[in-house]
Design a protein around this motif. Structure first.
Motif, PDB file in Angstrom:
ATOM      1  N   ASN A   1     -28.746 -29.559  73.602  1.00  0.00           N
ATOM      2  CA  ASN A   1     -27.845 -30.652  73.210  1.00  0.00           C
ATOM      3  C   ASN A   1     -28.640 -31.739  72.503  1.00  0.00           C
ATOM      4  O   ASN A   1     -29.775 -32.035  72.894  1.00  0.00           O
TER       5      ASN A   1
ATOM      6  N   LEU B   1     -22.823 -31.688  81.709  1.00  0.00           N
ATOM      7  CA  LEU B   1     -23.055 -30.237  81.598  1.00  0.00           C
ATOM      8  C   LEU B   1     -24.051 -29.781  82.670  1.00  0.00           C
ATOM      9  O   LEU B   1     -23.864 -28.752  83.319  1.00  0.00           O
TER      10      LEU B   1
ATOM     11  N   VAL C   1     -29.620 -27.522  80.887  1.00  0.00           N
ATOM     12  CA  VAL C   1     -29.463 -28.300  79.655  1.00  0.00           C
ATOM     13  C   VAL C   1     -30.819 -28.786  79.151  1.00  0.00           C
ATOM     14  O   VAL C   1     -31.615 -29.345  79.922  1.00  0.00           O
TER      15      VAL C   1
ATOM     16  N   VAL D   1     -17.466 -30.025  79.136  1.00  0.00           N
ATOM     17  CA  VAL D   1     -17.722 -29.117  80.266  1.00  0.00           C
ATOM     18  C   VAL D   1     -16.692 -27.984  80.270  1.00  0.00           C
ATOM     19  O   VAL D   1     -17.038 -26.809  80.410  1.00  0.00           O
TER      20      VAL D   1
ATOM     21  N   ALA E   1     -17.422 -25.567  77.429  1.00  0.00           N
ATOM     22  CA  ALA E   1     -18.621 -24.764  77.692  1.00  0.00           C
ATOM     23  C   ALA E   1     -18.322 -23.688  78.733  1.00  0.00           C
ATOM     24  O   ALA E   1     -18.718 -22.529  78.582  1.00  0.00           O
TER      25      ALA E   1
END
Lengths: 104, 210, 355
Positions: free
Chosen positions: B93, B112, B119, B202, B205
């Motif tokens: 990210n 996330l 992440v 979220v 994903a």
């Protein structure tokens, strides 16, 4: 886009009396109704006239509050603001700053 | 105590965002014989609720982190058997080059991470090549691209193009976000999804990776 | 087949909707605000009024005569000259020309002087240039003239500033360090805003506009409100406008309080009381546009929030109606039909004092 808002909802500043109403909102935290009534009383019109170019043109010229078009010898800039101070009975900081810079 | 009641207790424990409460609920569920995978489902449902409460301004980012940490600590106590070997999905990210906006992207990373993803936050003003390198280095499943200015939005498209040029596009999902990004923009540049906010990020994903 | 009306999505795209669909969207949008903000719903008459404004046949609509309000224009200074690609139209001109064009040609009721970077931190090293620009502008202009910029506390975090990035610290679960970093940044930001405005006020600025307050979360809002409080104590006559960054103050810290109220999680009707306590003259509430929802949904949602904010406020509200807020689509050149409808609806239905 701001012009769209000005056309849809604005008091159109110097074209009418929007700057004067804004000054009372900003200096005294007056809400719109009170600010319009205050300014209208001080300049001698009805609140509805404050957004009326026809009504406000004469008022601005007569009281020296500055007009939107270029009129020779009419007060402009800081001179117009000094008149606004008197008419609205409110302090404007830059007028004070300017006065303080003048030599006695 | 029936299964639904235990799941609710796990979920409620998550909403407290307190590690000791989460641990206690998890132990109670395990002692009652609930399988580890089901306990995790209960905790995850609570985490989703925490995300929703964050969205509503009822809990704040530190609470989200406390809940996520509590959940991780609780999971670590479970005997997961073969399921324990499950590998976390990896998300890269960052905010694209030329754009120094950091806060929104960081919130997305935190959410996330809290939702159980691994992440790697590259920060802001990230050169497009760095996204591609990170996708390769971490064998990422998804890359999240943030842009907060109309002028930097094109950086999202540039990353997608570079992923294609490097033959990586088919291996990784791309999510875009940030104030000027929209669903239409995502479709136009060939991203896999657009998220309006952190909670939605979220959801997207999870939908694409889990 | 029922008549369909040309409207917009939140991203600006044209859509056609029946009156029934508009009503359904407006009710849902208002309901969303009620649910999130715990505030009263719109009445049936108000929903009908939204529908009426949405289906007006003209491309552009306007408020009823007598209901006009002042329109403040943040960053209008560089709207002409700016060519960053974001809202500026790239006409080579000075900032003074930009401001005077807005005053004389476009009919703006107030203006502000701003710097291209538009963050207080960036202004500090060049403040005396800003003072000169303010002095020249005030000699020439008549409408109220603010100095304006964003608190933008993110610039105080690494790698842009001296304090460790709390986003990174939170992700590493170093909560105490993250809190300390935010608190130190907030104190620094407050100090910078006050210092800058001491200089600009001495040069004749009418006041300060804090634009996008809270953009970096609750600590950003905390810093800005403390700056307002300090400025009000030092300068009783300064015009102070506090405009928000978003509809809800994001809790990056979560425990910061201003005058006994936790800042994180506050909605517009709760934020305004704190702006007033701090000493602001005017408050600029924000309601974000959802790009995936329709114009009636976003407009009704914005009206529900702003109406409540206006109801509880004792100070004037200049609601934020820029790109992507106040029902306006999130699009670089927001469609005229949507802008004027949002303008009319917000002014006529919420009792706001300006835009």
């Amino acid at each position: 886009m701001p012009i769209a808002h000005i056309m849809a909802s604005g008091m159109t500043g110097l074209r009418a009396g929007g700057d004067l109403v804004a000054r009372m909102e900003l200096s005294k935290s007056m809400r719109i109704k009170e600010a319009k009534e205050y300014v209208a009383k001080k300049v001698g019109v009805d609140p509805i006239d404050l957004s009326d170019e026809y009504a406000m043109r004469d008022v601005r010229e007569e009281l020296g509050l500055g007009v939107i078009t270029s009129v020779p010898n009419a007060p402009k800039g800081i001179a117009a603001k000094m008149n606004i101070e008197k008419v609205l009975d409110t302090k404007i900081k830059c007028c004070d700053t300017f006065r303080n810079q003048l030599k006695k | 105590m029936d299964k639904q009641a235990i799941l609710k207790e796990l979920s409620d424990a998550m909403v407290t965002c307190k590690a000791d409460v989460i641990m206690a609920a998890t132990k109670k569920a395990a002692d009652a014989g609930m399988p580890g995978a089901e306990i995790i489902d209960g905790l995850a449902a609570g985490m989703t609720q925490v995300g929703d409460l964050f969205e509503r301004g009822k809990v704040f980012l530190p609470h989200v982190m406390m809940a996520a940490n509590g959940m991780q600590a609780a999971i670590n106590t479970l005997d997961m058997g073969e399921a324990g070997a499950t590998v976390k999905k990896v998300i890269i990210n960052g905010t694209v080059e030329g754009d120094v906006h950091d806060i929104g992207k960081s919130i997305v990373s935190t959410m996330l991470q809290s939702a159980g993803f691994e992440v790697h936050d590259l920060g802001r003003d990230v050169p497009i090549a760095k996204f591609v390198e990170a996708v390769r280095e971490y064998n990422a499943d998804m890359v999240g691209l943030s842009a907060l200015m109309t002028t930097t939005l094109n950086g999202q498209k540039d990353v997608i193009e570079l992923l294609k040029a490097n033959g990586l596009r088919d291996n990784v999902k791309v999510m875009v976000g940030g104030a000027p990004a929209t669903q239409t923009w995502a479709e136009k540049i060939g991203a896999d999804c657009y998220a309006e906010n952190a909670s939605e990020a979220v959801e997207r994903a999870k939908a694409l990776l889990l | 087949m029922a008549a369909e009306y040309a409207l917009r999505m939140g991203d600006g795209k044209r859509v056609f909707m029946s009156k029934e669909k508009i009503k359904e969207e407006a009710i849902a949008g208002a309901g969303h605000a009620v649910d999130y903000g715990s505030i009263p719903d719109l009445s049936c008459d108000e929903i009908d009024k939204i529908i009426e404004i949405c289906i007006m046949p003209g491309k552009s609509v306007s408020v009823e005569i007598g209901m006009e309000v002042p329109v403040t224009h943040d960053i209008g200074t560089i709207r002409l000259d700016g060519d960053q690609g974001n809202s500026g139209v790239g006409i080579p001109s000075s900032r003074l020309i930009g401001m005077m064009m807005h005053e004389r040609a476009f009919g703006a009721d107030t203006m502000e002087l701003g710097h291209i970077d538009y963050s207080y931190k960036a202004v500090k090293p060049i403040v005396f240039q800003e003072c000169q620009a303010m002095e020249v502008a005030q000699q020439n202009m008549i409408v109220p003239l603010f100095y304006g910029a964003m608190p933008n506390m993110g610039l105080y975090y690494t790698p842009d500033g001296p304090y460790e990035n709390p986003g990174d610290l939170l992700k590493a679960f170093k909560l105490d360090e993250a809190f300390a970093s935010m608190e130190k940044s907030a104190a620094h930001l407050t100090r910078d805003i006050v210092w800058i405005m001491q200089k600009l006020y001495a040069s004749g600025a009418d006041g300060i506009n804090l634009d996008t307050t809270g953009a970096a979360g609750d600590a950003d809002a905390y810093a800005a409100l403390n700056a307002v409080k300090a400025l009000r104590e030092e300068f009783p006559d300064m015009y102070i406008e506090v405009g928000m960054a978003g509809e809800n103050i994001i809790g990056m810290h979560g425990m910061l309080e201003f005058e006994g109220t936790v800042l994180a999680g506050l909605w517009p009707h709760q934020q305004v009381a704190l702006a007033e306590k701090a000493g602001a003259n005017v408050f600029g509430p924000v309601v974000n546009t959802n790009t995936s929802r329709s114009f009636p949904w976003n407009l009704a949602r914005a009206i529900t929030f702003i109406k409540e904010c206006s109801k509880v406020s004792k100070i004037p509200l200049h609601v934020d109606v820029g790109m992507g807020v106040g029902g306006i689509p999130m699009f670089e050149t927001p469609p005229f039909d949507a802008v004027t409808r949002a303008s009319k609806a917000l002014v006529e239905m919420t009792g706001v004092d300006g835009l």
